[in-house]
Design an enzyme around this catalytic site. Structure first.
Site, PDB file in Angstrom:
ATOM      1  N   MET A 152      -3.600   3.280   5.072  1.00  0.00           N
ATOM      2  CA  MET A 152      -2.696   4.296   5.578  1.00  0.00           C
ATOM      3  C   MET A 152      -2.816   5.652   4.924  1.00  0.00           C
ATOM      4  O   MET A 152      -2.770   6.644   5.640  1.00  0.00           O
ATOM      5  CB  MET A 152      -1.258   3.851   5.403  1.00  0.00           C
ATOM      6  CG  MET A 152      -0.287   4.990   5.212  1.00  0.00           C
ATOM      7  SD  MET A 152       1.068   4.525   4.122  1.00  0.00           S
ATOM      8  CE  MET A 152       0.202   4.177   2.589  1.00  0.00           C
ATOM      9  N   PRO A 153      -2.979   5.749   3.635  1.00  0.00           N
ATOM     10  CA  PRO A 153      -2.986   7.142   3.179  1.00  0.00           C
ATOM     11  C   PRO A 153      -4.078   7.902   3.922  1.00  0.00           C
ATOM     12  O   PRO A 153      -5.171   7.387   4.134  1.00  0.00           O
ATOM     13  CB  PRO A 153      -3.322   7.033   1.681  1.00  0.00           C
ATOM     14  CG  PRO A 153      -3.009   5.630   1.303  1.00  0.00           C
ATOM     15  CD  PRO A 153      -3.262   4.813   2.526  1.00  0.00           C
TER      16      PRO A 153
END
Lengths: 133, 133, 133
Positions: B1-2
């Site tokens: 996700m980042p």
């Protein structure tokens, strides 16, 4: 602290530099950041590998002189400070870079003190146990 | 996700790759993301169509080796995790890319689970009625 | 108002244009923005001074066709609207640019009404005392 990203069309080094100075001085004057709190990414797009798109939203007559200014900063600035910032960026972009105020688009994103590391691997705005500063 | 965006001056493919690995491994070690949760835009600026500006704010001696690391991630990480992340990025950027820790600038922006679509047009972190996963 | 940044690998002007149209039309259809509310930075990375990194996170088979779509917008959209937006971007990116839905990565960042200046140095969404509109 503010982290600034400026995108413009067909802007060479001189115009990018002028735009960067306009935004930085506006931040100093209206938000009170110190002169050396200066962190910017300046990008000119020549239409081959990068470009900008824009419309006439809200009746503003934008053209190829358009400049996108995206600023990330800590939460806490008042609405009045933000309004003063927008006005001063538009003024100085015109004075320094010849950019028409109608072509200055600014968007702010806020975060928290602990969301910044300004070097040395430290969270300078939110030092924790064992931090060096 | 980042989602990670790295901007550096005069950085060729090898240095960009080393910086990308440094940030990715630091995220794995300190935030606990899996190895294949790897999403980055890496850009080197050569001064013609793009460049960086910086000052010596907080007494940090920055120079042309400066690296801006902007990370968008879901809210929920603790301050301690963020501090560990900054320290580890600075360490690994030095080890992998030769970047001095004083030249590593990191800024985080948080959002919510529903603010991510990781492919297939779905909101994988916040599946709704009728979602496929 | 949405401010859109699209990054793709090896994308020439035509593909960037198609991706920009896909995202803009999806925003119009699912979020209800007007046609001229169109503000985008489109960048293709050729691997020399810029590139993308990605992994197979969540079992999605991504490849060099990957497209990162980062959208900044005012808070207030519902989860259902966001889900519809993701689905429609993936559909239209496929239709217009031939991008596989598995290769469409979207991340949203929200801010407030006062965080926008859409020209003329004004905060059009949060006019204050003395504002012209």
């Amino acid at each position: 602290m503010p982290f600034v990203r400026i995108d413009a069309l067909g802007a060479g080094p001189q115009r990018l530099d002028a735009l960067g100075r306009a935004v930085h001085e506006a931040l100093m004057e209206t938000i009170g950041i110190p002169p050396d709190d200066h962190f910017q990414v300046l990008v000119g797009h020549d239409g081959t590998n990068g470009t900008l798109r824009y419309g006439g939203y809200l009746g503003v007559r934008r053209d190829e002189g358009l400049v996108y200014v995206a600023i990330t900063l800590r939460a806490g600035r008042t609405d009045a400070q933000k309004r003063a910032l927008y006005a001063r960026i538009a003024e100085l972009a015109h004075e320094y870079a010849g950019t028409e105020p109608r072509n200055v688009f600014v968007v702010l994103t806020e975060n928290a003190s602990v969301d910044w590391s300004l070097g040395h691997g430290l969270a300078q705005y939110a030092p924790g146990p064992g931090a060096l500063m």
